[in-house]
Design a protein around this motif. Structure first.
Motif, PDB file in Angstrom:
ATOM      1  N   LEU A 107       0.820  -1.210   0.000  1.00  0.00           N
ATOM      2  CA  LEU A 107       0.000   0.000   0.000  1.00  0.00           C
ATOM      3  C   LEU A 107       0.852   1.258   0.000  1.00  0.00           C
ATOM      4  CD1 LEU A 107      -2.752  -1.107   2.554  1.00  0.00           C
ATOM      5  CD2 LEU A 107      -2.847  -1.150   0.054  1.00  0.00           C
ATOM      6  N   ILE A 108       1.927   1.254   0.786  1.00  0.00           N
ATOM      7  CA  ILE A 108       2.804   2.431   0.850  1.00  0.00           C
ATOM      8  C   ILE A 108       3.455   2.686  -0.504  1.00  0.00           C
ATOM      9  CG2 ILE A 108       4.945   3.328   1.846  1.00  0.00           C
ATOM     10  CD1 ILE A 108       4.165   1.856   4.447  1.00  0.00           C
ATOM     11  N   ILE A 109       3.936   1.627  -1.137  1.00  0.00           N
ATOM     12  CA  ILE A 109       4.585   1.771  -2.446  1.00  0.00           C
ATOM     13  C   ILE A 109       3.574   2.228  -3.492  1.00  0.00           C
ATOM     14  CG2 ILE A 109       5.790   0.556  -4.295  1.00  0.00           C
ATOM     15  CD1 ILE A 109       6.949  -1.297  -2.122  1.00  0.00           C
ATOM     16  N   ALA A 110       2.370   1.648  -3.463  1.00  0.00           N
ATOM     17  CA  ALA A 110       1.343   2.018  -4.435  1.00  0.00           C
ATOM     18  C   ALA A 110       0.982   3.492  -4.311  1.00  0.00           C
ATOM     19  CB  ALA A 110       0.104   1.143  -4.237  1.00  0.00           C
ATOM     20  N   VAL A 111       0.747   3.958  -3.088  1.00  0.00           N
ATOM     21  CA  VAL A 111       0.395   5.365  -2.876  1.00  0.00           C
ATOM     22  C   VAL A 111       1.531   6.282  -3.322  1.00  0.00           C
ATOM     23  CG1 VAL A 111      -0.084   7.106  -1.112  1.00  0.00           C
ATOM     24  CG2 VAL A 111      -1.242   4.889  -1.013  1.00  0.00           C
ATOM     25  N   SER A 112       2.761   5.898  -3.032  1.00  0.00           N
ATOM     26  CA  SER A 112       3.927   6.710  -3.417  1.00  0.00           C
ATOM     27  C   SER A 112       4.049   6.819  -4.928  1.00  0.00           C
ATOM     28  CB  SER A 112       5.197   6.111  -2.827  1.00  0.00           C
ATOM     29  OG  SER A 112       5.141   6.072  -1.414  1.00  0.00           O
ATOM     30  N   LEU A 113       3.934   5.679  -5.625  1.00  0.00           N
ATOM     31  CA  LEU A 113       4.055   5.684  -7.082  1.00  0.00           C
ATOM     32  C   LEU A 113       2.911   6.447  -7.731  1.00  0.00           C
ATOM     33  CD1 LEU A 113       5.220   2.009  -7.784  1.00  0.00           C
ATOM     34  CD2 LEU A 113       6.592   4.102  -7.900  1.00  0.00           C
ATOM     35  N   LEU A 114       1.713   6.277  -7.203  1.00  0.00           N
ATOM     36  CA  LEU A 114       0.567   6.999  -7.748  1.00  0.00           C
ATOM     37  C   LEU A 114       0.708   8.506  -7.541  1.00  0.00           C
ATOM     38  CD1 LEU A 114      -2.313   4.607  -6.634  1.00  0.00           C
ATOM     39  CD2 LEU A 114      -1.627   5.105  -8.992  1.00  0.00           C
ATOM     40  N   ALA A 115       1.257   8.902  -6.404  1.00  0.00           N
ATOM     41  CA  ALA A 115       1.446  10.325  -6.125  1.00  0.00           C
ATOM     42  C   ALA A 115       2.471  10.934  -7.078  1.00  0.00           C
ATOM     43  CB  ALA A 115       1.883  10.514  -4.677  1.00  0.00           C
ATOM     44  N   VAL A 116       3.574  10.246  -7.279  1.00  0.00           N
ATOM     45  CA  VAL A 116       4.608  10.737  -8.200  1.00  0.00           C
ATOM     46  C   VAL A 116       4.053  10.809  -9.619  1.00  0.00           C
ATOM     47  CG1 VAL A 116       6.824  10.192  -9.259  1.00  0.00           C
ATOM     48  CG2 VAL A 116       6.525   9.911  -6.793  1.00  0.00           C
ATOM     49  N   THR A 117       3.328   9.779 -10.022  1.00  0.00           N
ATOM     50  CA  THR A 117       2.736   9.754 -11.362  1.00  0.00           C
ATOM     51  C   THR A 117       1.744  10.900 -11.549  1.00  0.00           C
ATOM     52  OG1 THR A 117       2.959   7.335 -11.465  1.00  0.00           O
ATOM     53  CG2 THR A 117       1.410   8.359 -12.993  1.00  0.00           C
ATOM     54  N   ALA A 118       0.907  11.116 -10.551  1.00  0.00           N
ATOM     55  CA  ALA A 118      -0.085  12.197 -10.630  1.00  0.00           C
ATOM     56  C   ALA A 118       0.602  13.562 -10.765  1.00  0.00           C
ATOM     57  CB  ALA A 118      -0.979  12.180  -9.396  1.00  0.00           C
ATOM     58  N   TYR A 119       1.682  13.760 -10.026  1.00  0.00           N
ATOM     59  CA  TYR A 119       2.414  15.032 -10.104  1.00  0.00           C
ATOM     60  C   TYR A 119       2.987  15.251 -11.501  1.00  0.00           C
ATOM     61  CZ  TYR A 119       6.260  18.324  -9.672  1.00  0.00           C
ATOM     62  OH  TYR A 119       7.118  19.369  -9.881  1.00  0.00           O
ATOM     63  N   LEU A 120       3.602  14.203 -12.066  1.00  0.00           N
ATOM     64  CA  LEU A 120       4.203  14.330 -13.396  1.00  0.00           C
ATOM     65  C   LEU A 120       3.136  14.567 -14.460  1.00  0.00           C
ATOM     66  CD1 LEU A 120       6.937  11.541 -13.214  1.00  0.00           C
ATOM     67  CD2 LEU A 120       7.271  14.022 -13.081  1.00  0.00           C
ATOM     68  N   PHE A 121       2.007  13.865 -14.331  1.00  0.00           N
ATOM     69  CA  PHE A 121       0.933  14.066 -15.300  1.00  0.00           C
ATOM     70  C   PHE A 121       0.386  15.487 -15.204  1.00  0.00           C
ATOM     71  CE2 PHE A 121      -0.796  10.016 -17.238  1.00  0.00           C
ATOM     72  CZ  PHE A 121       0.406   9.340 -17.132  1.00  0.00           C
ATOM     73  N   TRP A 122       0.272  16.022 -14.005  1.00  0.00           N
ATOM     74  CA  TRP A 122      -0.202  17.402 -13.839  1.00  0.00           C
ATOM     75  C   TRP A 122       0.801  18.388 -14.429  1.00  0.00           C
ATOM     76  CZ3 TRP A 122       1.899  21.565 -11.171  1.00  0.00           C
ATOM     77  CH2 TRP A 122       1.060  22.702 -11.092  1.00  0.00           C
ATOM     78  N   ARG A 123       2.073  18.121 -14.196  1.00  0.00           N
ATOM     79  CA  ARG A 123       3.122  19.026 -14.689  1.00  0.00           C
ATOM     80  C   ARG A 123       3.188  19.028 -16.218  1.00  0.00           C
ATOM     81  NH1 ARG A 123       9.521  18.954 -12.796  1.00  0.00           N
ATOM     82  NH2 ARG A 123      10.171  20.741 -14.055  1.00  0.00           N
ATOM     83  N   TRP A 124       2.946  17.869 -16.841  1.00  0.00           N
ATOM     84  CA  TRP A 124       3.045  17.751 -18.298  1.00  0.00           C
ATOM     85  C   TRP A 124       1.674  17.670 -18.962  1.00  0.00           C
ATOM     86  CZ3 TRP A 124       7.024  13.305 -17.386  1.00  0.00           C
ATOM     87  CH2 TRP A 124       8.265  13.856 -17.027  1.00  0.00           C
ATOM     88  N   ARG A 125       0.647  18.174 -18.303  1.00  0.00           N
ATOM     89  CA  ARG A 125      -0.725  18.019 -18.781  1.00  0.00           C
ATOM     90  C   ARG A 125      -0.933  18.646 -20.158  1.00  0.00           C
ATOM     91  NH1 ARG A 125      -0.239  21.801 -14.974  1.00  0.00           N
ATOM     92  NH2 ARG A 125      -1.263  23.839 -15.166  1.00  0.00           N
ATOM     93  N   LYS A 126      -0.261  19.747 -20.449  1.00  0.00           N
ATOM     94  CA  LYS A 126      -0.432  20.393 -21.749  1.00  0.00           C
ATOM     95  C   LYS A 126       0.173  19.550 -22.859  1.00  0.00           C
ATOM     96  CE  LYS A 126      -0.622  25.139 -20.000  1.00  0.00           C
ATOM     97  NZ  LYS A 126       0.006  26.494 -20.031  1.00  0.00           N
ATOM     98  N   THR A 127       1.303  18.937 -22.578  1.00  0.00           N
ATOM     99  CA  THR A 127       1.951  18.091 -23.578  1.00  0.00           C
ATOM    100  C   THR A 127       1.157  16.804 -23.803  1.00  0.00           C
ATOM    101  OG1 THR A 127       4.094  18.927 -22.834  1.00  0.00           O
ATOM    102  CG2 THR A 127       4.106  16.962 -24.217  1.00  0.00           C
ATOM    103  N   ILE A 128       0.589  16.276 -22.728  1.00  0.00           N
ATOM    104  CA  ILE A 128      -0.196  15.042 -22.834  1.00  0.00           C
ATOM    105  C   ILE A 128      -1.483  15.297 -23.612  1.00  0.00           C
ATOM    106  CG2 ILE A 128      -1.436  13.276 -21.537  1.00  0.00           C
ATOM    107  CD1 ILE A 128       0.592  13.694 -19.261  1.00  0.00           C
TER     108      ILE A 128
END
Length: 210
Positions: A107-128
């Protein structure tokens, strides 16, 4: 062990270079065939384990076969390939959690990876852009799959360690693919992606024989 060495050699020393060669030459059918064959090499290890050791390994075999189909389709249609990869990941989740039940580590690893992924997707949302939904769904499943793989360390076994390493390499490989889809990348990145990917699949296949 000789069979394992032969499969690894075939995947990394034959399938990988032929895939890269034919892809560069724009012979996509041949390239895709060699790419899928490499993953089927890892599948053959899980198949051996399912036939000789434990029928539970059929789940891993199914995951690898689905990934092999995805490998072929991905060169022609991103979304069909992504769909088969998602199906393979779901099989992996079922396989990993059957071997090593879910713990707080998962659970800790899943939440951590999802949080990092969400941040990157938000940061690159215009490119995506309009690819946000399919990319997000795949990334979320990948993060959960990776968490289930790394969570196998909780068993303190060699099998769990091989699965954890394989899952981590898979996540890194797909992260490189994501970056390549959004930004320009050199041919060296393509090699790195495939080496990491094949090593990940082979490690998971080998873990079935431990």
């Amino acid at each position: 062990m000789l069979w394992v060495y032969a499969v690894c050699a075939l995947t990394l020393l034959v399938c990988l270079p032929f895939f890269m060669h034919y892809k560069k030459a724009l012979h996509y059918k041949l390239a895709s065939s060699f790419k899928a064959l490499g993953t089927l090499g890892a599948a053959s290890l899980a198949l051996t384990a399912a036939l000789r050791l434990d029928p539970h390994y059929w789940i891993c075999f199914a995951a690898l076969v689905l990934h092999a189909v995805a490998d072929y389709l991905l060169e022609f249609n991103l979304y069909w390939g992504e769909g088969f990869f998602l199906a393979g990941h779901i099989c992996y989740i079922a396989f990993f959690t059957r071997l090593f039940p879910v713990t707080a580590i998962h659970l800790i690893i899943a939440v951590s990876l999802l949080a990092v992924t969400a941040y990157l997707f938000w940061r690159w949302r215009k490119t995506i852009g309009d690819r946000m939904l399919p990319f997000s769904v795949y990334a979320a499943i990948l993060a959960v799959t990776t968490a289930c793989a790394i969570g196998c360390l909780s068993g303190n076994t060699l099998q769990g360690q091989l699965i954890a390493l394989g899952g981590a390499l898979f996540f890194i490989s797909d992260s490189f693919i994501f970056g390549r889809l959004l930004f320009s990348a050199s041919r060296a990145v393509d090699w790195a992606i495939m080496i990491l990917y094949y090593c990940a699949q082979l490690l998971i296949g080998i873990s079935c024989l431990i």
